[in-house]
Design a protein around this motif. Structure first.
Motif, PDB file in Angstrom:
ATOM      1  N   MET A 101      19.282 -27.673  50.923  1.00  0.00           N
ATOM      2  CA  MET A 101      18.840 -28.817  51.720  1.00  0.00           C
ATOM      3  C   MET A 101      19.986 -29.454  52.494  1.00  0.00           C
ATOM      4  SD  MET A 101      16.163 -30.643  49.108  1.00  0.00           S
ATOM      5  CE  MET A 101      14.764 -29.725  48.455  1.00  0.00           C
ATOM      6  N   ILE A 102      21.208 -29.240  52.033  1.00  0.00           N
ATOM      7  CA  ILE A 102      22.370 -29.738  52.775  1.00  0.00           C
ATOM      8  C   ILE A 102      22.793 -28.742  53.847  1.00  0.00           C
ATOM      9  CG2 ILE A 102      24.823 -30.282  52.607  1.00  0.00           C
ATOM     10  CD1 ILE A 102      24.327 -31.512  49.911  1.00  0.00           C
ATOM     11  N   LEU A 103      22.862 -27.465  53.467  1.00  0.00           N
ATOM     12  CA  LEU A 103      23.434 -26.452  54.347  1.00  0.00           C
ATOM     13  C   LEU A 103      22.501 -26.032  55.476  1.00  0.00           C
ATOM     14  CD1 LEU A 103      25.894 -24.688  54.812  1.00  0.00           C
ATOM     15  CD2 LEU A 103      24.914 -22.985  53.265  1.00  0.00           C
ATOM     16  N   THR A 104      21.211 -25.847  55.176  1.00  0.00           N
ATOM     17  CA  THR A 104      20.285 -25.342  56.191  1.00  0.00           C
ATOM     18  C   THR A 104      20.162 -26.273  57.398  1.00  0.00           C
ATOM     19  OG1 THR A 104      19.043 -24.165  54.478  1.00  0.00           O
ATOM     20  CG2 THR A 104      17.960 -24.485  56.596  1.00  0.00           C
ATOM     21  N   PRO A 105      19.994 -27.594  57.219  1.00  0.00           N
ATOM     22  CA  PRO A 105      19.961 -28.467  58.404  1.00  0.00           C
ATOM     23  C   PRO A 105      21.254 -28.436  59.209  1.00  0.00           C
ATOM     24  CG  PRO A 105      19.037 -29.597  56.502  1.00  0.00           C
ATOM     25  CD  PRO A 105      19.673 -28.345  55.991  1.00  0.00           C
ATOM     26  N   ILE A 106      22.398 -28.265  58.521  1.00  0.00           N
ATOM     27  CA  ILE A 106      23.674 -28.188  59.240  1.00  0.00           C
ATOM     28  C   ILE A 106      23.713 -26.935  60.105  1.00  0.00           C
ATOM     29  CG2 ILE A 106      26.163 -27.904  58.955  1.00  0.00           C
ATOM     30  CD1 ILE A 106      25.988 -29.626  56.456  1.00  0.00           C
ATOM     31  N   LEU A 107      23.283 -25.802  59.542  1.00  0.00           N
ATOM     32  CA  LEU A 107      23.245 -24.559  60.313  1.00  0.00           C
ATOM     33  C   LEU A 107      22.288 -24.682  61.489  1.00  0.00           C
ATOM     34  CD1 LEU A 107      23.177 -21.915  57.422  1.00  0.00           C
ATOM     35  CD2 LEU A 107      25.110 -22.516  58.883  1.00  0.00           C
ATOM     36  N   LYS A 109      21.453 -27.350  63.139  1.00  0.00           N
ATOM     37  CA  LYS A 109      21.892 -28.287  64.173  1.00  0.00           C
ATOM     38  C   LYS A 109      23.211 -27.887  64.824  1.00  0.00           C
ATOM     39  CE  LYS A 109      22.769 -33.216  64.968  1.00  0.00           C
ATOM     40  NZ  LYS A 109      21.820 -33.279  66.093  1.00  0.00           N
ATOM     41  N   SER A 110      24.122 -27.300  64.057  1.00  0.00           N
ATOM     42  CA  SER A 110      25.467 -27.036  64.570  1.00  0.00           C
ATOM     43  C   SER A 110      25.573 -25.732  65.345  1.00  0.00           C
ATOM     44  CB  SER A 110      26.475 -27.024  63.413  1.00  0.00           C
ATOM     45  OG  SER A 110      26.144 -26.015  62.476  1.00  0.00           O
ATOM     46  N   PRO A 121      15.865 -20.281  64.174  1.00  0.00           N
ATOM     47  CA  PRO A 121      15.842 -18.941  63.567  1.00  0.00           C
ATOM     48  C   PRO A 121      16.867 -18.771  62.454  1.00  0.00           C
ATOM     49  CG  PRO A 121      15.637 -18.752  65.932  1.00  0.00           C
ATOM     50  CD  PRO A 121      15.917 -20.200  65.651  1.00  0.00           C
ATOM     51  N   LEU A 122      18.037 -19.405  62.618  1.00  0.00           N
ATOM     52  CA  LEU A 122      19.045 -19.341  61.566  1.00  0.00           C
ATOM     53  C   LEU A 122      18.589 -20.127  60.338  1.00  0.00           C
ATOM     54  CD1 LEU A 122      21.830 -18.331  60.754  1.00  0.00           C
ATOM     55  CD2 LEU A 122      22.817 -20.404  61.760  1.00  0.00           C
ATOM     56  N   GLY A 123      17.854 -21.216  60.588  1.00  0.00           N
ATOM     57  CA  GLY A 123      17.329 -22.001  59.475  1.00  0.00           C
ATOM     58  C   GLY A 123      16.356 -21.213  58.619  1.00  0.00           C
ATOM     59  N   PHE A 124      15.601 -20.305  59.247  1.00  0.00           N
ATOM     60  CA  PHE A 124      14.705 -19.427  58.488  1.00  0.00           C
ATOM     61  C   PHE A 124      15.430 -18.169  58.006  1.00  0.00           C
ATOM     62  CE2 PHE A 124      11.399 -21.861  60.671  1.00  0.00           C
ATOM     63  CZ  PHE A 124      10.449 -21.994  59.677  1.00  0.00           C
ATOM     64  N   GLY A 125      16.309 -17.639  58.847  1.00  0.00           N
ATOM     65  CA  GLY A 125      16.957 -16.369  58.527  1.00  0.00           C
ATOM     66  C   GLY A 125      17.930 -16.458  57.371  1.00  0.00           C
ATOM     67  N   GLN A 238      27.317 -38.109  59.080  1.00  0.00           N
ATOM     68  CA  GLN A 238      25.959 -38.290  59.579  1.00  0.00           C
ATOM     69  C   GLN A 238      24.981 -37.518  58.702  1.00  0.00           C
ATOM     70  OE1 GLN A 238      25.206 -40.296  62.062  1.00  0.00           O
ATOM     71  NE2 GLN A 238      23.009 -39.878  62.183  1.00  0.00           N
ATOM     72  N   ILE A 239      24.036 -38.234  58.105  1.00  0.00           N
ATOM     73  CA  ILE A 239      22.998 -37.609  57.294  1.00  0.00           C
ATOM     74  C   ILE A 239      21.817 -37.277  58.194  1.00  0.00           C
ATOM     75  CG2 ILE A 239      21.431 -37.883  55.341  1.00  0.00           C
ATOM     76  CD1 ILE A 239      23.390 -39.854  54.140  1.00  0.00           C
ATOM     77  N   LEU A 240      21.473 -36.002  58.272  1.00  0.00           N
ATOM     78  CA  LEU A 240      20.355 -35.570  59.099  1.00  0.00           C
ATOM     79  C   LEU A 240      19.034 -35.926  58.422  1.00  0.00           C
ATOM     80  CD1 LEU A 240      21.720 -32.049  60.108  1.00  0.00           C
ATOM     81  CD2 LEU A 240      21.832 -34.171  61.425  1.00  0.00           C
ATOM     82  N   PRO A 241      17.981 -36.162  59.208  1.00  0.00           N
ATOM     83  CA  PRO A 241      16.689 -36.541  58.608  1.00  0.00           C
ATOM     84  C   PRO A 241      16.171 -35.537  57.585  1.00  0.00           C
ATOM     85  CG  PRO A 241      16.652 -36.964  60.959  1.00  0.00           C
ATOM     86  CD  PRO A 241      17.939 -36.236  60.685  1.00  0.00           C
ATOM     87  N   ASP A 242      16.334 -34.231  57.873  1.00  0.00           N
ATOM     88  CA  ASP A 242      15.813 -33.238  56.938  1.00  0.00           C
ATOM     89  C   ASP A 242      16.731 -33.010  55.748  1.00  0.00           C
ATOM     90  OD1 ASP A 242      17.477 -32.329  58.904  1.00  0.00           O
ATOM     91  OD2 ASP A 242      16.403 -30.487  59.331  1.00  0.00           O
TER      92      ASP A 242
END
Length: 295
Positions: A101-107, A109-110, A121-125, A238-242
């Motif tokens: 939950m921390i890493l996937t939103p970062i990938l 967005k960044s 796609p990276l979030g799913f892949g 910055q804490i992302l919403p997800d």
């Protein structure tokens, strides 16, 4: 529970086969999400299909993994080890959820991809690759597992006994039994009937669970929507919403060792809440109070 019935009643490999196949279904669902995000004009039907596969795969994995892990222990000799196993098992699940939950939103967005500012796609892949790795590790461990091959179709026996008991209760007006399942004693073994009584008692206990989970899973939507309207700046980051959902596994990771190593041993010494059912009841009351306070 249904998945476990299917595994033990229909598949030759039991839980192992269902878990392995469900991994494949789940991974295919993640890949469908990647494909949808990659194609600009992809149909929403593909997204629904992918999410459906993820749901089916998860439904096949989650109920069977715990039962499969429990089958690896010799009871009652290893009862204490079994309890520690489930604590570690639940801790590991929440650790994975915490990191994901921390890493996937970062990938997401960044990284930019396919001409977009974000990379869904990276979030799913990325989870799909991790699931594939987990499947390979699970399959490599097969020689070391205790595999229980189903001897009979338990689910079919369960249904047959239930229907027969109901029909006999309706037909037989002269003989009265203490429990309605006892009407099937003339056709089904006492062990099966005794086990079914326990199952129905547990089902009654679990009846409110759908309400609990329907409220609990609101954190996957309401928390995210609420976070999107808030200032996510905290401690210079910055804490992302997800990423709001990470609060739940973070708290669980802190509480599991406290409960397992400190609280429960202390309660056992003073003979309070020694039974797991009592602990579940107290936990349910606390959860209900939490829902009321949130509302």
């Amino acid at each position: 529970a249904r998945s476990k019935f299917i595994a033990r009643g229909y598949l030759n490999g039991g839980e192992f086969s269902l878990i392995a196949n469900s991994f494949g279904v789940h991974i295919r669902g993640e890949c469908s999400g990647v494909e949808y995000c990659r194609r600009e004009l992809a149909s929403r039907l593909l997204t629904s299909f992918g999410l459906g596969l993820i749901a089916i795969g998860t439904g096949g994995i989650k109920p069977c993994v715990a039962a499969f892990g429990g089958d690896q222990f010799h009871l009652p000799q290893q009862q204490e080890l079994l309890q520690h196993f489930f604590s570690i098992f639940y801790f590991s699940i929440n650790l994975g959820g915490f990191v994901g939950m921390i890493l996937t939103p970062i990938l997401r967005k960044s990284v930019t991809c396919f001409g977009e500012d974000t990379c869904y796609p990276l979030g799913f892949g990325f989870p799909a690759l991790l699931m594939l790795l987990a499947l390979l590790m699970f399959m490599l461990g097969k020689p070391f597992y205790r595999l229980k091959t189903p001897k009979e179709n338990v689910m079919l026996k369960f249904i047959q006994c239930t229907l027969y008991a109901v029909s006999q209760k309706v037909k037989n007006k002269t003989v009265k039994y203490e429990h309605w399942l006892d009407y099937a004693k003339d056709k089904f073994p006492d062990k099966l009937i005794s086990d079914m009584k326990t199952v129905f008692a547990v089902l009654l206990l679990f009846a409110p669970l759908p309400i609990f989970w329907s409220l609990f899973d609101q954190q996957g939507s309401r928390w995210t929507f609420q976070a999107s309207r808030m200032d996510g700046s905290a401690l210079g980051s910055q804490i992302l919403p997800d990423q709001m959902q990470v609060i739940n596994p973070a708290i669980v990771l802190v509480l599991i060792p406290i409960f397992d190593r400190l609280l429960y041993p202390l309660l056992n010494r003073i003979h309070v809440l020694e039974c797991p059912l009592h602990r579940m009841a107290v936990g349910g009351i606390i959860a209900g109070a939490a829902f009321l306070s949130a509302g």
